[in-house]
Design a protein around this motif. Structure first.
Motif, PDB file in Angstrom:
ATOM      1  N   TYR A  45       0.926  -1.199  -0.070  1.00  0.00           N
ATOM      2  CA  TYR A  45       0.103  -0.038  -0.166  1.00  0.00           C
ATOM      3  C   TYR A  45       0.749   1.368  -0.079  1.00  0.00           C
ATOM      4  CZ  TYR A  45      -4.785  -1.353   0.803  1.00  0.00           C
ATOM      5  OH  TYR A  45      -6.085  -1.840   0.612  1.00  0.00           O
ATOM      6  N   SER A  46       1.850   1.248   0.812  1.00  0.00           N
ATOM      7  CA  SER A  46       2.833   2.591   0.873  1.00  0.00           C
ATOM      8  C   SER A  46       3.397   2.634  -0.443  1.00  0.00           C
ATOM      9  CB  SER A  46       4.018   1.958   1.923  1.00  0.00           C
ATOM     10  OG  SER A  46       3.398   1.981   3.109  1.00  0.00           O
ATOM     11  N   ASP A  47       3.913   1.748  -1.248  1.00  0.00           N
ATOM     12  CA  ASP A  47       4.502   1.938  -2.496  1.00  0.00           C
ATOM     13  C   ASP A  47       3.340   2.435  -3.486  1.00  0.00           C
ATOM     14  OD1 ASP A  47       6.767   0.377  -1.809  1.00  0.00           O
ATOM     15  OD2 ASP A  47       5.940  -1.274  -2.622  1.00  0.00           O
ATOM     16  N   MET A  48       2.159   2.194  -3.492  1.00  0.00           N
ATOM     17  CA  MET A  48       1.123   2.659  -4.037  1.00  0.00           C
ATOM     18  C   MET A  48       0.727   4.029  -3.745  1.00  0.00           C
ATOM     19  SD  MET A  48      -1.640  -0.852  -4.484  1.00  0.00           S
ATOM     20  CE  MET A  48      -2.549   0.222  -5.445  1.00  0.00           C
ATOM     21  N   GLU A  49       0.870   4.416  -2.468  1.00  0.00           N
ATOM     22  CA  GLU A  49       0.702   5.834  -1.899  1.00  0.00           C
ATOM     23  C   GLU A  49       1.610   6.700  -2.652  1.00  0.00           C
ATOM     24  OE1 GLU A  49      -0.266   5.298   1.981  1.00  0.00           O
ATOM     25  OE2 GLU A  49      -2.360   4.766   1.554  1.00  0.00           O
ATOM     26  N   GLU A  50       2.974   6.073  -2.460  1.00  0.00           N
ATOM     27  CA  GLU A  50       3.946   6.807  -2.868  1.00  0.00           C
ATOM     28  C   GLU A  50       4.028   7.294  -4.274  1.00  0.00           C
ATOM     29  OE1 GLU A  50       7.867   4.957  -1.654  1.00  0.00           O
ATOM     30  OE2 GLU A  50       7.046   5.258   0.428  1.00  0.00           O
ATOM     31  N   ARG A  51       3.525   6.509  -5.351  1.00  0.00           N
ATOM     32  CA  ARG A  51       3.247   6.817  -6.662  1.00  0.00           C
ATOM     33  C   ARG A  51       1.888   7.571  -6.972  1.00  0.00           C
ATOM     34  NH1 ARG A  51       4.720   1.652  -9.999  1.00  0.00           N
ATOM     35  NH2 ARG A  51       4.183   3.181 -11.763  1.00  0.00           N
ATOM     36  N   GLY A  52       1.109   7.943  -5.965  1.00  0.00           N
ATOM     37  CA  GLY A  52      -0.019   8.724  -6.085  1.00  0.00           C
ATOM     38  C   GLY A  52      -1.537   8.042  -6.323  1.00  0.00           C
ATOM     39  N   ILE A  53      -1.239   6.607  -5.680  1.00  0.00           N
ATOM     40  CA  ILE A  53      -2.431   6.017  -5.809  1.00  0.00           C
ATOM     41  C   ILE A  53      -3.177   5.692  -4.305  1.00  0.00           C
ATOM     42  CG2 ILE A  53      -3.425   3.784  -6.602  1.00  0.00           C
ATOM     43  CD1 ILE A  53      -1.228   3.401  -8.513  1.00  0.00           C
ATOM     44  N   LEU A  54      -4.260   6.128  -4.291  1.00  0.00           N
ATOM     45  CA  LEU A  54      -5.018   5.835  -2.938  1.00  0.00           C
ATOM     46  C   LEU A  54      -6.248   5.003  -3.098  1.00  0.00           C
ATOM     47  CD1 LEU A  54      -4.913   9.502  -1.544  1.00  0.00           C
ATOM     48  CD2 LEU A  54      -3.372   7.647  -1.105  1.00  0.00           C
ATOM     49  N   MET A  55      -6.659   4.083  -2.196  1.00  0.00           N
ATOM     50  CA  MET A  55      -7.738   3.433  -2.492  1.00  0.00           C
ATOM     51  C   MET A  55      -8.690   3.468  -1.432  1.00  0.00           C
ATOM     52  SD  MET A  55      -5.475  -0.320  -3.569  1.00  0.00           S
ATOM     53  CE  MET A  55      -6.867  -1.034  -3.125  1.00  0.00           C
ATOM     54  N   PRO A  56      -9.411   4.557  -1.554  1.00  0.00           N
ATOM     55  CA  PRO A  56     -10.593   4.678  -0.595  1.00  0.00           C
ATOM     56  C   PRO A  56     -11.650   3.583  -0.520  1.00  0.00           C
ATOM     57  CG  PRO A  56     -10.863   6.320  -2.290  1.00  0.00           C
ATOM     58  CD  PRO A  56      -9.717   5.560  -2.444  1.00  0.00           C
ATOM     59  N   LEU A  57     -12.265   3.396   0.408  1.00  0.00           N
ATOM     60  CA  LEU A  57     -13.328   2.446   0.614  1.00  0.00           C
ATOM     61  C   LEU A  57     -14.719   2.971   0.128  1.00  0.00           C
ATOM     62  CD1 LEU A  57     -14.212  -0.668   1.666  1.00  0.00           C
ATOM     63  CD2 LEU A  57     -14.780   0.863   3.782  1.00  0.00           C
ATOM     64  N   ALA A  58     -15.295   2.337  -0.929  1.00  0.00           N
ATOM     65  CA  ALA A  58     -16.631   2.858  -1.676  1.00  0.00           C
ATOM     66  C   ALA A  58     -17.727   2.040  -0.969  1.00  0.00           C
ATOM     67  CB  ALA A  58     -16.505   2.908  -2.904  1.00  0.00           C
ATOM     68  N   GLU A  59     -17.611   0.615  -0.572  1.00  0.00           N
ATOM     69  CA  GLU A  59     -18.541  -0.038  -0.012  1.00  0.00           C
ATOM     70  C   GLU A  59     -17.996  -1.151   0.786  1.00  0.00           C
ATOM     71  OE1 GLU A  59     -21.742  -3.018  -2.425  1.00  0.00           O
ATOM     72  OE2 GLU A  59     -21.118  -1.193  -3.378  1.00  0.00           O
ATOM     73  N   SER A  60     -18.869  -1.798   1.660  1.00  0.00           N
ATOM     74  CA  SER A  60     -18.261  -2.695   2.577  1.00  0.00           C
ATOM     75  C   SER A  60     -19.553  -3.552   2.922  1.00  0.00           C
ATOM     76  CB  SER A  60     -17.479  -2.352   3.739  1.00  0.00           C
ATOM     77  OG  SER A  60     -18.382  -1.733   4.572  1.00  0.00           O
ATOM     78  N   SER A  61     -19.323  -4.923   3.071  1.00  0.00           N
ATOM     79  CA  SER A  61     -20.345  -5.923   3.815  1.00  0.00           C
ATOM     80  C   SER A  61     -19.685  -7.027   4.429  1.00  0.00           C
ATOM     81  CB  SER A  61     -21.207  -6.417   2.614  1.00  0.00           C
ATOM     82  OG  SER A  61     -20.513  -7.478   2.000  1.00  0.00           O
ATOM     83  N   CYS A  62     -20.415  -7.609   5.567  1.00  0.00           N
ATOM     84  CA  CYS A  62     -19.900  -8.485   6.089  1.00  0.00           C
ATOM     85  C   CYS A  62     -21.099  -9.361   6.789  1.00  0.00           C
ATOM     86  CB  CYS A  62     -19.088  -8.177   7.331  1.00  0.00           C
ATOM     87  SG  CYS A  62     -18.234  -9.473   8.333  1.00  0.00           S
TER      88      CYS A  62
END
Length: 137
Positions: A45-62
């Protein structure tokens, strides 16, 4: 399809007054499974964030099938069921190791956005990352 496995031992602090794992902990475990899944594609995740990619949660279920208890050894199975250039869907199955019983299952949907929180097409902007995720499917 690749399935990542993350082992977790239920801690006392994760249980409630009934001695059962509080429902909020499953999402923490899902996050750990997701983090391990991404690490297994030779990035983090850190590698992705350093490259400018974030992954916010849009939906969840359990779905809670059966409660986990203190010191239960669990396996969080994680896999991607859908990947597009703008979003990814992770699925989870929580298995109690001693009897191999599925005690919970769920999913999370994440968008790919830049640091300004604008949706981005990672296939165009970061094709190498898109390909790494695609190879695990």
């Amino acid at each position: 399809m690749y399935i990542s496995e993350t082992k977790i031992v239920v801690r006392y602090a994760e249980t409630d007054q009934m001695g059962i794992v509080h429902h909020s902990n499953y999402y923490i475990w899902f996050e750990q499974g997701r983090t391990d899944y991404i690490k297994e594609s030779n990035m983090s995740y850190s590698d992705m964030e350093e490259r400018g990619i974030l992954m916010p949660l849009a939906e969840s279920s359990c779905k809670y099938i059966q409660g986990a208890k203190y010191e239960d050894e669990l396996i969080i199975k994680t896999w991607v069921s859908h990947l597009s250039p703008v979003k990814v869907v992770f699925n989870y199955s929580v298995i109690r190791e001693k009897d191999q019983k599925e005690i919970s299952k769920g999913s999370t949907v994440h968008a790919f956005v830049n640091k300004d929180l604008k949706i981005m097409n990672i296939k165009k902007t970061h094709s190498d990352i898109y390909e790494k995720l695609q190879t695990l499917m």
